[in-house]
Write an enzyme that holds these catalytic residues in place. Structure first.
Site, short mmCIF file in Angstrom:
data_model
loop_
_atom_site.label_atom_id
_atom_site.label_comp_id
_atom_site.label_asym_id
_atom_site.label_seq_id
_atom_site.Cartn_x
_atom_site.Cartn_y
_atom_site.Cartn_z
N PRO A 11 -29.58 128.63 -2.38
CA PRO A 11 -30.28 129.56 -2.11
C PRO A 11 -31.83 129.20 -2.67
O PRO A 11 -32.94 129.88 -1.92
CB PRO A 11 -29.84 130.49 -3.40
CG PRO A 11 -28.39 130.22 -2.80
CD PRO A 11 -28.16 128.56 -3.50
N TYR A 12 -32.25 128.64 -3.37
CA TYR A 12 -32.94 128.06 -3.82
C TYR A 12 -34.18 127.12 -2.34
O TYR A 12 -34.63 127.87 -2.74
CB TYR A 12 -33.22 126.82 -4.66
CG TYR A 12 -34.93 126.60 -5.64
CD1 TYR A 12 -35.80 127.47 -6.81
CD2 TYR A 12 -34.78 125.51 -5.20
CE1 TYR A 12 -36.80 126.39 -6.93
CE2 TYR A 12 -35.95 124.98 -5.74
CZ TYR A 12 -37.49 125.38 -6.56
OH TYR A 12 -37.66 124.64 -6.51
#
Length: 211
Positions: free
Chosen positions: A124-125
């Site tokens: 996600p990052y």
């Protein structure tokens, strides 16, 4: 010629502010709350209180470039990653464009363009960084995107590399070296619409990043 530093209270942000102040670069540290002000005031660094999850437009007043080194941090979930690493970064680019700032410098991540190849918890990052970088490239503000490798707390050496070929595959860099490189870039106004990987290496920062 003041730089707004967003993420100033982070591990890289504090080092950027301290080095820039010592070198005479006019900066303004954007902090989330008044409780974070003491460290900056002790250094003689001016601050402005603003929240990336709220209205922060007034923080830009009197600044001509912005450095985005904010991050949601390792202990938050994907919700904060979306709000800070992606949405806040795009809002900063919009505000920089709206207020006519000269440049935006973005701290991204090496291999952000390949989020599905990252460890699952980092995906996600990396996806947020990928999208934020793409948004900045398409914005109306000139930009510099810095893509550090795996961050460490090692001391600064002042020597970096810009590719894995230079390092024999070593993909790490100290936060202190990232901070030194960012301060160098703050003063190199003709470097724009440029992206670079940043790793610990053997070249002086000015040689590696160009002047």
């Amino acid at each position: 010629m003041t730089t707004l530093v967003i993420g100033a209270n982070g591990q890289i942000g504090r080092q950027v502010c301290a080095i820039a102040h010592r070198q005479g670069h006019p900066i303004r540290a954007m902090i989330r709350s008044a409780e974070q002000r003491d460290w900056f005031e002790q250094q003689g660094i001016g601050t402005v209180v603003a929240d990336l999850e709220d209205d922060f437009a007034s923080a830009f007043e009197g600044c001509d470039q912005v450095l985005f080194t904010a991050g949601s941090g390792p202990n938050t979930g994907p919700d904060k990653t979306l709000l800070i690493d992606l949405y806040a970064a795009t809002r900063v680019a919009d505000e920089a464009s709206r207020q006519g700032l000269d440049r935006m410098l973005m701290v991204s991540a090496m291999r952000a363009e390949q989020p599905l190849q990252a460890p699952e918890k980092l995906r996600p990052y990396m996806a947020a960084k990928f999208a934020a970088d793409a948004y900045l490239r398409s914005s109306k503000v000139d930009h510099v995107i810095v893509k550090p490798g795996r961050l460490t707390d090692d001391d600064a050496t002042g020597r970096v590399a810009t590719s894995l070929d230079e390092t024999g595959g070593n993909n790490q860099i100290s936060r202190a070296n990232v901070a030194q490189a960012l301060v160098y870039l703050l003063g190199q106004r003709k470097i724009r619409n440029h992206e670079t990987v940043l790793l610990d290496g053997e070249r002086e920062i000015a040689e590696a990043l160009g002047d």
